[in-house]
Write an enzyme that holds these catalytic residues in place. Structure first.
Site: not given
Length: 460
Positions: A107-108
């Site tokens: 998700f980063k």
């Protein structure tokens, strides 16, 4: 929009100033002077890039060509489809929000791909360069490096805990051969890495001389970018703008779930923000008891990106909790530094925690194995161990009639050993990562010493 420090001594600044600065000079974190409210009706039908621009423009009003930057970032070329964060329904009222479709499968990427483009644009406008100093427990490092590799005027110096990440995570970072990427493997844990970043940032003269910036979630741009997918997930799971939903979020440094808190303050009808920790349960302890107590040692677990004892973004939440009183924040963090803890349970602030929508729980190794098996058995869907922590705790708080959206924070491919233990089979990985661990790796081993980091940056 102007930004202020949680510790109060920094003058209000515009977004482009805090973008390059990262941590405030007084050691605090930047937050907006006010949180804008949004009307949901006109946002519901927007595709992800347009939705992202509508939300981000409220926080970023001094970057030329913001719309073009956002549209180029949230594209099928980078995230596989225009959906960017597709919602997968496991059963009515139970969903996975897929946040792991970017270049590093975590998700980063959603925030860091944008951050890379913003850095490059602002640096070009100012004719400046930037040395990015960051710390990672697993996913931030690779996402930052993939977002910054080869960009003009940017060097990345990334600290990671030596032998504390999965083999896939380590190889993703250390196999990069770009000249502007520097990996420093620290003989310690993530908290050591994060402390070193803060100590370097606290040296104002050094920071100015070497143009030090930040990509960790202390950088407000990352929080702002993460707010977007809470709106996207809400719209995908509901039909009516009056419906409430709950989000379950695996939490280490508190940035991901804090973005949900910001979305709630912007008007998103979030009933509960379900915070899930692993065995390093400092945040769970706070939300259950009011005591925030940093552990003397961090346990290595099979959800390593959450092996954190000091959650940086927690300070932003506490700032709101104490009525945005920077003197109170300074006092609490002085106490935290001196005594390793503070307790708000018997203060006037404690009732505000329940009003904020946060609830919490923890997950163990056996819990995440059982959750991985359960989700695969019932829905033929593989989830990674961090997502499993979120699902496990989320289901404990699930309510009839309230959709539960669990954030899928990484793909199972990044954690093959745990998936093999849980399911007896290898998770599928994209073709470009098939032989990742066999690639040559390049990193420098250092002691947990901020002065050693300063010397390395100065010489490179």
């Amino acid at each position: 929009m102007h930004y202020v420090s949680t510790r109060g001594s920094a003058a209000p600044k515009r977004f482009t100033e805090i973008l390059l600065e990262g941590l405030a000079a007084d050691g605090g974190l930047y937050v907006p002077e006010n949180i804008p409210e949004l009307e949901l009706g006109r946002l519901r039908k927007l595709e992800y890039p347009a939705l992202a621009h509508e939300i981000l423009a409220r926080f970023i009003d001094d970057v030329p060509d913001l719309r073009d930057i956002v549209m180029r970032t949230y594209s099928p070329r980078i995230f596989g489809s225009v959906d960017v964060t597709p919602l997968k329904t496991l059963e009515p009222g139970l969903h996975l929000l897929g946040l792991s479709n970017g270049p590093t499968l975590a998700f980063k990427d959603i925030a860091l791909q944008l951050l890379g483009a913003l850095f490059e644009k602002v640096l070009q406008e100012k004719n400046e360069s930037l040395n990015i100093l960051g710390a990672t427990s697993g996913d931030t490092g690779s996402a930052a490096e993939y977002a910054m590799r080869g960009r003009h005027g940017i060097r990345v110096f990334m600290l990671s805990p030596h032998k504390r990440m999965s083999a896939f995570q380590s190889a993703q970072m250390y196999s990069l051969q770009d000249a502007n990427i520097h990996n420093l493997a620290v003989k310690g844990v993530f908290d050591d890495c994060q402390d070193m970043v803060k100590k370097v940032n606290a040296d104002a003269a050094y920071k100015a001389q070497h143009h030090i910036g930040a990509v960790n979630s202390i950088n407000w741009a990352r929080v702002a970018a993460q707010v977007v997918y809470y709106f996207k997930g809400y719209f995908a799971a509901t039909r009516d703008d009056r419906e409430q939903v709950s989000f379950a979020v695996p939490s280490g440094n508190f940035g991901n779930i804090y973005a949900g808190y910001v979305a709630k303050r912007m008007g998103l009808p979030i009933r509960r923000l379900v915070l899930a920790t692993n065995e390093n349960d400092v945040l769970d302890q706070f939300f259950k008891t009011g005591k925030y107590q940093v552990r003397k040692s961090v346990k290595p677990t099979t959800s390593p990106s959450m092996d954190i004892s000091k959650a940086s973004n927690f300070e932003r939440f506490v700032f709101d909790l104490v009525g945005r009183d920077p003197a109170r924040v300074r006092d609490l963090w002085r106490r935290l530094d001196a005594e390793g803890e503070f307790d708000l349970s018997h203060t006037a602030y404690w009732p505000r925690v329940a009003q904020s929508g946060f609830v919490s729980g923890k997950s163990s190794h056996q819990d995440r194995l059982a959750t991985i098996r359960n989700i695969f058995s019932r829905y033929s869907v593989m989830i990674d161990p961090h997502t499993a922590d979120g699902v496990k705790v989320g289901l404990e708080y699930r309510e009839v009639g309230v959709p539960l959206i669990c954030l899928e924070t990484a793909l199972p491919a990044k954690f093959g050993a745990t998936l093999r233990e849980a399911l007896g089979r290898e998770p599928q990985r994209p073709a470009e990562f098939q032989d990742l661990e066999r690639l040559p790796q390049r990193f420098t081993l250092i002691e947990p010493d901020a002065e050693a980091v300063k010397r390395y940056i100065a010489s490179h």
